[in-house]
Design a protein around this motif. Structure first.
Motif, PDB file in Angstrom:
ATOM      1  N   GLN A 208     -20.963   7.817  46.711  1.00 51.77           N
ATOM      2  CA  GLN A 208     -19.753   7.619  45.916  1.00 51.77           C
ATOM      3  C   GLN A 208     -18.597   8.430  46.484  1.00 51.77           C
ATOM      4  N   LEU A 209     -17.409   7.839  46.481  1.00 50.83           N
ATOM      5  CA  LEU A 209     -16.209   8.582  46.841  1.00 50.83           C
ATOM      6  C   LEU A 209     -15.675   9.249  45.579  1.00 50.83           C
ATOM      7  N   CYS A 210     -15.597  10.570  45.616  1.00 51.97           N
ATOM      8  CA  CYS A 210     -15.203  11.353  44.441  1.00 51.97           C
ATOM      9  C   CYS A 210     -13.973  12.193  44.765  1.00 51.97           C
ATOM     10  N   MET A 211     -13.282  12.601  43.725  1.00 54.03           N
ATOM     11  CA  MET A 211     -12.125  13.475  43.876  1.00 54.03           C
ATOM     12  C   MET A 211     -12.117  14.501  42.753  1.00 54.03           C
ATOM     13  N   ILE A 212     -11.939  15.767  43.124  1.00 52.35           N
ATOM     14  CA  ILE A 212     -11.611  16.774  42.129  1.00 52.35           C
ATOM     15  C   ILE A 212     -10.112  17.031  42.207  1.00 52.35           C
ATOM     16  N   TRP A 213      -9.512  17.296  41.069  1.00 61.64           N
ATOM     17  CA  TRP A 213      -8.071  17.547  41.016  1.00 61.64           C
ATOM     18  C   TRP A 213      -7.788  18.356  39.763  1.00 61.64           C
ATOM     19  N   ALA A 214      -6.641  19.020  39.734  1.00 61.32           N
ATOM     20  CA  ALA A 214      -6.325  19.934  38.643  1.00 61.32           C
ATOM     21  C   ALA A 214      -5.182  19.407  37.781  1.00 61.32           C
ATOM     22  N   SER A 215      -5.223  19.810  36.507  1.00 61.08           N
ATOM     23  CA  SER A 215      -4.143  19.537  35.570  1.00 61.08           C
ATOM     24  C   SER A 215      -4.195  20.625  34.491  1.00 61.08           C
ATOM     25  N   PHE A 216      -3.762  20.281  33.276  1.00 61.89           N
ATOM     26  CA  PHE A 216      -3.727  21.276  32.213  1.00 61.89           C
ATOM     27  C   PHE A 216      -4.298  20.710  30.917  1.00 61.89           C
ATOM     28  N   ILE A 217      -4.936  21.589  30.146  1.00 58.08           N
ATOM     29  CA  ILE A 217      -5.381  21.301  28.794  1.00 58.08           C
ATOM     30  C   ILE A 217      -4.773  22.367  27.891  1.00 58.08           C
ATOM     31  N   ALA A 222      -6.986  23.517  34.481  1.00 57.75           N
ATOM     32  CA  ALA A 222      -8.333  22.944  34.403  1.00 57.75           C
ATOM     33  C   ALA A 222      -8.561  22.014  35.591  1.00 57.75           C
ATOM     34  N   LEU A 223      -9.845  21.747  35.842  1.00 55.75           N
ATOM     35  CA  LEU A 223     -10.248  20.945  36.998  1.00 55.75           C
ATOM     36  C   LEU A 223     -11.091  19.772  36.525  1.00 55.75           C
ATOM     37  N   GLY A 224     -10.753  18.558  37.002  1.00 55.30           N
ATOM     38  CA  GLY A 224     -11.486  17.367  36.597  1.00 55.30           C
ATOM     39  C   GLY A 224     -12.049  16.606  37.774  1.00 55.30           C
ATOM     40  N   LEU A 225     -12.833  15.571  37.461  1.00 52.31           N
ATOM     41  CA  LEU A 225     -13.514  14.753  38.460  1.00 52.31           C
ATOM     42  C   LEU A 225     -13.163  13.290  38.248  1.00 52.31           C
ATOM     43  N   ALA A 226     -12.822  12.592  39.342  1.00 57.17           N
ATOM     44  CA  ALA A 226     -12.580  11.148  39.327  1.00 57.17           C
ATOM     45  C   ALA A 226     -13.480  10.498  40.369  1.00 57.17           C
ATOM     46  N   ILE A 227     -13.859   9.248  40.119  1.00 58.38           N
ATOM     47  CA  ILE A 227     -14.758   8.514  41.002  1.00 58.38           C
ATOM     48  C   ILE A 227     -14.145   7.155  41.308  1.00 58.38           C
ATOM     49  N   SER A 228     -14.169   6.760  42.580  1.00 61.11           N
ATOM     50  CA  SER A 228     -13.670   5.450  42.979  1.00 61.11           C
ATOM     51  C   SER A 228     -14.737   4.401  42.696  1.00 61.11           C
ATOM     52  N   GLU A 229     -14.405   3.421  41.865  1.00 58.13           N
ATOM     53  CA  GLU A 229     -15.379   2.386  41.512  1.00 58.13           C
ATOM     54  C   GLU A 229     -15.728   1.505  42.709  1.00 58.13           C
ATOM     55  N   PRO A 243     -13.530  17.965  31.536  1.00 60.23           N
ATOM     56  CA  PRO A 243     -13.258  18.638  32.812  1.00 60.23           C
ATOM     57  C   PRO A 243     -14.501  19.333  33.358  1.00 60.23           C
ATOM     58  N   LEU A 244     -14.493  19.560  34.656  1.00 60.90           N
ATOM     59  CA  LEU A 244     -15.551  20.353  35.280  1.00 60.90           C
ATOM     60  C   LEU A 244     -15.387  21.829  34.949  1.00 60.90           C
ATOM     61  N   TYR A 245     -14.130  22.269  34.881  1.00 60.38           N
ATOM     62  CA  TYR A 245     -13.837  23.688  34.655  1.00 60.38           C
ATOM     63  C   TYR A 245     -12.570  23.766  33.822  1.00 60.38           C
ATOM     64  N   ASN A 246     -12.601  24.507  32.719  1.00 61.77           N
ATOM     65  CA  ASN A 246     -11.422  24.564  31.851  1.00 61.77           C
ATOM     66  C   ASN A 246     -11.075  25.981  31.419  1.00 61.77           C
ATOM     67  N   SER A 247     -11.477  26.966  32.220  1.00 60.83           N
ATOM     68  CA  SER A 247     -11.225  28.368  31.877  1.00 60.83           C
ATOM     69  C   SER A 247     -10.076  28.940  32.690  1.00 60.83           C
ATOM     70  N   ASP A 248      -8.930  28.223  32.692  1.00 57.37           N
ATOM     71  CA  ASP A 248      -7.718  28.667  33.376  1.00 57.37           C
ATOM     72  C   ASP A 248      -7.957  28.819  34.873  1.00 57.37           C
ATOM     73  N   GLY A 249      -8.582  27.806  35.468  1.00 61.66           N
ATOM     74  CA  GLY A 249      -8.808  27.797  36.908  1.00 61.66           C
ATOM     75  C   GLY A 249      -8.714  26.395  37.446  1.00 61.66           C
TER      76      GLY A 249
END
Length: 287
Positions: A208-217, A222-229, A243-249
């Motif tokens: 699978q082609l995946c992407m991690i990227w950051a935004s805010f909650i 925070a850091l999230g994960l997206a997957i190309s269908e 999110p994968l990580y939501n502790s201000d990172g």
């Protein structure tokens, strides 16, 4: 030094198997929000003890930018070392990602592209290299939320020499498309729903082609994960609900250790000068 002693944002780690060595790059100016000094790197053989700093980039007198030196990523491509890094242009005060190169992984890196490769009238940042299954190079980058409100992650083809764009950018997704993101409150944009895109990094996981990227909650990084269908860069992209990580990172990347363990590197907390690199085994993050 330990990672806890190194102030750095946007960490990027390169594993050199032949030398059994790790190289850590990132935004290393003490105050990255103002005048830029350059980029430093650190070297380790065990991911715990680091030696440096090594000055890998310092701008020449006629360099196109003088502030906001951000997010250097280093790749070995066709036998040479390339750096993708973001700078704020002097001519129009917009951010853009440029391409630099060097003979050695520790530089010195010199400008290869004619200024930023990203569109001149866009505020763009955090360019990362993706080579597709047809061996075509792309720059995946963010169009900044401050310019358009709802930030975008875009992809733009590059020429074979990594010197310039080879086509127009295409939109992969908007920040608001992810179910975990919330509007970012900014005093300078009252009454506007702002959604941040930041720090994309692509990788393959079981085909699978995946992407991690950051935004805010709730205004926390925070850091999230997206997957190309489709398995291709053009997507469509779907997002994990949480999110994968939501502790201000955030602004993470994935690398493989000398022992072939996949690790996630990111910086936390998201405040200057306290930001530090942390390393997390990848598999628990994705399960």
């Amino acid at each position: 030094m330990l990672l806890s002693e190194i102030q750095i944002r946007d960490p990027y780690i390169v594993t050199d198997r032949e030398a059994a060595t790790y190289y850590l790059f990132g935004s290393t100016d003490r105050d990255i929000w103002n005048e830029g000094t350059g980029f430093n790197a650190y070297v380790s053989t065990d991911l715990k003890h680091w030696e440096g700093p090594h000055a890998v980039f310092r701008p020449e007198a006629d360099f196109f930018a003088e502030k906001n030196f951000w997010a250097p990523e280093v790749y070995v491509y066709q036998g040479r070392y390339y750096m993708f890094a973001t700078f704020r242009r002097k001519d129009n005060q917009l951010l853009g990602t440029a391409i630099l190169d060097a003979d050695h992984i520790l530089g010195p890196y010199r400008l290869r592209s004619d200024g930023p490769v990203t569109p001149t009238d866009w505020s763009s940042l955090d360019g990362t290299l993706h080579v597709d299954k047809q061996q075509r190079p792309w720059m995946v980058f963010c169009r900044e939320w401050q310019q358009i409100g709802d930030g975008i992650i875009c992809a733009m083809p590059l020429d074979a020499d990594l010197t310039a764009a080879a086509g127009e950018p295409v939109t992969l997704f908007h920040a608001s498309a992810a179910p975990w993101t919330t509007p970012f409150s900014a005093e300078r944009y009252p009454g506007r729903d702002n959604y941040v895109t930041d720090g994309p990094f692509l990788f393959r996981n079981d085909g699978q082609l995946c992407m991690i990227w950051a935004s805010f909650i709730d205004n926390r990084y925070a850091l999230g994960l997206a997957i190309s269908e489709s398995g291709a860069l053009q997507g469509p992209w779907t997002h994990r609900d949480r999110p994968l990580y939501n502790s201000d990172g955030g602004h993470g990347m994935i690398f493989e250790t000398l022992e072939k363990e996949k690790m996630l590197a990111l910086h936390t907390p998201n405040r200057t000068p306290d930001e530090r690199t942390i390393l997390i085994p990848l598999v628990p993050c994705l399960e």
